[in-house]
Design a protein around this motif. Structure first.
Motif, PDB file in Angstrom:
ATOM      1  N   ASP A   1       1.150  -0.744  -1.639  1.00 45.27           N
ATOM      2  CA  ASP A   1       0.098  -0.822  -2.657  1.00 45.27           C
ATOM      3  C   ASP A   1       0.697  -0.382  -3.995  1.00 45.27           C
ATOM      4  O   ASP A   1       1.172   0.752  -4.126  1.00 45.27           O
ATOM      5  CB  ASP A   1      -1.051   0.095  -2.250  1.00 45.27           C
ATOM      6  CG  ASP A   1      -2.183   0.143  -3.251  1.00 45.27           C
ATOM      7  OD1 ASP A   1      -1.967  -0.127  -4.455  1.00 45.27           O
ATOM      8  OD2 ASP A   1      -3.302   0.490  -2.842  1.00 45.27           O
ATOM      9  N   GLN A   2       0.672  -1.282  -4.977  1.00 47.54           N
ATOM     10  CA  GLN A   2       1.273  -0.990  -6.286  1.00 47.54           C
ATOM     11  C   GLN A   2       0.663   0.247  -6.943  1.00 47.54           C
ATOM     12  O   GLN A   2       1.360   0.973  -7.657  1.00 47.54           O
ATOM     13  CB  GLN A   2       1.131  -2.199  -7.219  1.00 47.54           C
ATOM     14  CG  GLN A   2       1.959  -3.387  -6.809  1.00 47.54           C
ATOM     15  CD  GLN A   2       3.451  -3.180  -7.049  1.00 47.54           C
ATOM     16  OE1 GLN A   2       3.872  -2.462  -7.950  1.00 47.54           O
ATOM     17  NE2 GLN A   2       4.262  -3.809  -6.230  1.00 47.54           N
ATOM     18  N   THR A   3      -0.616   0.501  -6.704  1.00 49.57           N
ATOM     19  CA  THR A   3      -1.262   1.679  -7.282  1.00 49.57           C
ATOM     20  C   THR A   3      -0.649   2.952  -6.720  1.00 49.57           C
ATOM     21  O   THR A   3      -0.378   3.911  -7.454  1.00 49.57           O
ATOM     22  CB  THR A   3      -2.782   1.651  -7.023  1.00 49.57           C
ATOM     23  OG1 THR A   3      -3.316   0.441  -7.564  1.00 49.57           O
ATOM     24  CG2 THR A   3      -3.474   2.842  -7.645  1.00 49.57           C
ATOM     25  N   GLN A   4      -0.424   2.982  -5.413  1.00 48.01           N
ATOM     26  CA  GLN A   4       0.207   4.140  -4.787  1.00 48.01           C
ATOM     27  C   GLN A   4       1.677   4.247  -5.194  1.00 48.01           C
ATOM     28  O   GLN A   4       2.175   5.337  -5.460  1.00 48.01           O
ATOM     29  CB  GLN A   4       0.086   4.063  -3.258  1.00 48.01           C
ATOM     30  CG  GLN A   4      -1.335   4.174  -2.756  1.00 48.01           C
ATOM     31  CD  GLN A   4      -2.011   5.451  -3.210  1.00 48.01           C
ATOM     32  OE1 GLN A   4      -1.454   6.547  -3.093  1.00 48.01           O
ATOM     33  NE2 GLN A   4      -3.212   5.329  -3.746  1.00 48.01           N
ATOM     34  N   PHE A   5       2.362   3.115  -5.248  1.00 48.51           N
ATOM     35  CA  PHE A   5       3.770   3.091  -5.638  1.00 48.51           C
ATOM     36  C   PHE A   5       3.954   3.681  -7.038  1.00 48.51           C
ATOM     37  O   PHE A   5       4.908   4.407  -7.305  1.00 48.51           O
ATOM     38  CB  PHE A   5       4.290   1.652  -5.602  1.00 48.51           C
ATOM     39  CG  PHE A   5       5.750   1.528  -5.883  1.00 48.51           C
ATOM     40  CD1 PHE A   5       6.691   1.739  -4.894  1.00 48.51           C
ATOM     41  CD2 PHE A   5       6.196   1.189  -7.156  1.00 48.51           C
ATOM     42  CE1 PHE A   5       8.051   1.632  -5.151  1.00 48.51           C
ATOM     43  CE2 PHE A   5       7.549   1.077  -7.430  1.00 48.51           C
ATOM     44  CZ  PHE A   5       8.482   1.301  -6.421  1.00 48.51           C
ATOM     45  N   ALA A   6       3.018   3.379  -7.931  1.00 46.88           N
ATOM     46  CA  ALA A   6       3.099   3.822  -9.328  1.00 46.88           C
ATOM     47  C   ALA A   6       2.912   5.335  -9.487  1.00 46.88           C
ATOM     48  O   ALA A   6       3.133   5.866 -10.571  1.00 46.88           O
ATOM     49  CB  ALA A   6       2.069   3.085 -10.174  1.00 46.88           C
ATOM     50  N   LYS A   7       2.580   6.044  -8.425  1.00 46.48           N
ATOM     51  CA  LYS A   7       2.404   7.499  -8.486  1.00 46.48           C
ATOM     52  C   LYS A   7       3.724   8.247  -8.326  1.00 46.48           C
ATOM     53  O   LYS A   7       3.742   9.468  -8.194  1.00 46.48           O
ATOM     54  CB  LYS A   7       1.403   7.959  -7.429  1.00 46.48           C
ATOM     55  CG  LYS A   7      -0.002   7.452  -7.703  1.00 46.48           C
ATOM     56  CD  LYS A   7      -0.970   7.909  -6.638  1.00 46.48           C
ATOM     57  CE  LYS A   7      -2.373   7.378  -6.931  1.00 46.48           C
ATOM     58  NZ  LYS A   7      -3.340   7.810  -5.906  1.00 46.48           N
ATOM     59  N   VAL A   8       4.837   7.531  -8.367  1.00 44.44           N
ATOM     60  CA  VAL A   8       6.162   8.139  -8.216  1.00 44.44           C
ATOM     61  C   VAL A   8       6.407   9.169  -9.318  1.00 44.44           C
ATOM     62  O   VAL A   8       5.924   9.018 -10.442  1.00 44.44           O
ATOM     63  CB  VAL A   8       7.264   7.052  -8.214  1.00 44.44           C
ATOM     64  CG1 VAL A   8       7.360   6.350  -9.557  1.00 44.44           C
ATOM     65  CG2 VAL A   8       8.613   7.619  -7.811  1.00 44.44           C
ATOM     66  N   TYR A   9       7.139  10.219  -8.983  1.00 50.13           N
ATOM     67  CA  TYR A   9       7.500  11.242  -9.966  1.00 50.13           C
ATOM     68  C   TYR A   9       8.828  11.871  -9.555  1.00 50.13           C
ATOM     69  O   TYR A   9       9.293  11.700  -8.421  1.00 50.13           O
ATOM     70  CB  TYR A   9       6.404  12.306 -10.087  1.00 50.13           C
ATOM     71  CG  TYR A   9       6.206  13.140  -8.842  1.00 50.13           C
ATOM     72  CD1 TYR A   9       6.830  14.386  -8.708  1.00 50.13           C
ATOM     73  CD2 TYR A   9       5.404  12.686  -7.795  1.00 50.13           C
ATOM     74  CE1 TYR A   9       6.648  15.156  -7.574  1.00 50.13           C
ATOM     75  CE2 TYR A   9       5.222  13.450  -6.655  1.00 50.13           C
ATOM     76  CZ  TYR A   9       5.848  14.677  -6.547  1.00 50.13           C
ATOM     77  OH  TYR A   9       5.669  15.437  -5.417  1.00 50.13           O
ATOM     78  N   VAL A  10       9.447  12.586 -10.465  1.00 48.05           N
ATOM     79  CA  VAL A  10      10.674  13.320 -10.168  1.00 48.05           C
ATOM     80  C   VAL A  10      10.289  14.746  -9.776  1.00 48.05           C
ATOM     81  O   VAL A  10       9.602  15.432 -10.535  1.00 48.05           O
ATOM     82  CB  VAL A  10      11.635  13.347 -11.384  1.00 48.05           C
ATOM     83  CG1 VAL A  10      12.875  14.188 -11.070  1.00 48.05           C
ATOM     84  CG2 VAL A  10      12.024  11.941 -11.797  1.00 48.05           C
ATOM     85  N   HIS A  11      10.732  15.156  -8.602  1.00 53.50           N
ATOM     86  CA  HIS A  11      10.473  16.529  -8.170  1.00 53.50           C
ATOM     87  C   HIS A  11      11.263  17.458  -9.093  1.00 53.50           C
ATOM     88  O   HIS A  11      12.492  17.332  -9.199  1.00 53.50           O
ATOM     89  CB  HIS A  11      10.903  16.733  -6.717  1.00 53.50           C
ATOM     90  CG  HIS A  11      10.459  18.023  -6.148  1.00 53.50           C
ATOM     91  ND1 HIS A  11      11.043  19.230  -6.497  1.00 53.50           N
ATOM     92  CD2 HIS A  11       9.476  18.322  -5.268  1.00 53.50           C
ATOM     93  CE1 HIS A  11      10.448  20.198  -5.843  1.00 53.50           C
ATOM     94  NE2 HIS A  11       9.492  19.679  -5.092  1.00 53.50           N
ATOM     95  N   PRO A  12      10.604  18.389  -9.775  1.00 53.62           N
ATOM     96  CA  PRO A  12      11.273  19.203 -10.794  1.00 53.62           C
ATOM     97  C   PRO A  12      12.365  20.140 -10.266  1.00 53.62           C
ATOM     98  O   PRO A  12      13.279  20.477 -11.009  1.00 53.62           O
ATOM     99  CB  PRO A  12      10.130  20.003 -11.423  1.00 53.62           C
ATOM    100  CG  PRO A  12       9.046  20.005 -10.399  1.00 53.62           C
ATOM    101  CD  PRO A  12       9.194  18.730  -9.629  1.00 53.62           C
ATOM    102  N   GLU A  13      12.293  20.535  -9.016  1.00 56.46           N
ATOM    103  CA  GLU A  13      13.301  21.440  -8.470  1.00 56.46           C
ATOM    104  C   GLU A  13      14.389  20.728  -7.681  1.00 56.46           C
ATOM    105  O   GLU A  13      15.528  21.185  -7.644  1.00 56.46           O
ATOM    106  CB  GLU A  13      12.629  22.484  -7.575  1.00 56.46           C
ATOM    107  CG  GLU A  13      11.708  23.416  -8.332  1.00 56.46           C
ATOM    108  CD  GLU A  13      10.942  24.341  -7.403  1.00 56.46           C
ATOM    109  OE1 GLU A  13      11.266  24.413  -6.206  1.00 56.46           O
ATOM    110  OE2 GLU A  13      10.003  24.994  -7.901  1.00 56.46           O
ATOM    111  N   LEU A  14      14.038  19.598  -7.064  1.00 60.62           N
ATOM    112  CA  LEU A  14      14.982  18.923  -6.173  1.00 60.62           C
ATOM    113  C   LEU A  14      15.726  17.758  -6.822  1.00 60.62           C
ATOM    114  O   LEU A  14      16.747  17.315  -6.310  1.00 60.62           O
ATOM    115  CB  LEU A  14      14.260  18.433  -4.915  1.00 60.62           C
ATOM    116  CG  LEU A  14      13.558  19.516  -4.096  1.00 60.62           C
ATOM    117  CD1 LEU A  14      12.818  18.897  -2.920  1.00 60.62           C
ATOM    118  CD2 LEU A  14      14.548  20.568  -3.634  1.00 60.62           C
TER     119      LEU A  14
END
Length: 88
Positions: free
Chosen positions: A45-58
């Motif tokens: 689902d493109q909506t769920q895919f678009a929730k990607v982020y960079v984990h700030p610690e890892l």
């Protein structure tokens, strides 16, 4: 050397633009890298895919459901450099 992702942008159609801590950057097409089944099913689902982020610690890309992807595989896809495997 391990490479951390420092920035991610969604490009649409399951593609991401990534920047790494050494300045390398480029686009990856995750449709060519993963199958959207099992734990990856929600990312179809493109909506769920678009929730990607960079984990700030890892320094890895993640999604809210706990999925993350190996940065060395992504780095190899962006730069074209093969993954260096440790030899014993």
């Amino acid at each position: 050397m391990l490479h951390d992702v420092t920035e991610v942008k969604v490009r649409g159609n399951h593609r991401l633009w990534l920047r790494f801590n050494d300045g390398a950057n480029g686009e990856v097409d995750l449709k060519k890298m993963i199958r959207f089944d099992g734990v990856f099913t929600p990312l179809a689902d493109q909506t769920q895919f678009a929730k990607v982020y960079v984990h700030p610690e890892l320094g890895v890309i993640c999604w809210p459901n706990g999925i993350d992807l190996d940065t060395e595989v992504l780095y190899a896809a962006v730069t074209g450099h093969p993954i260096a495997w440790a030899q014993s």
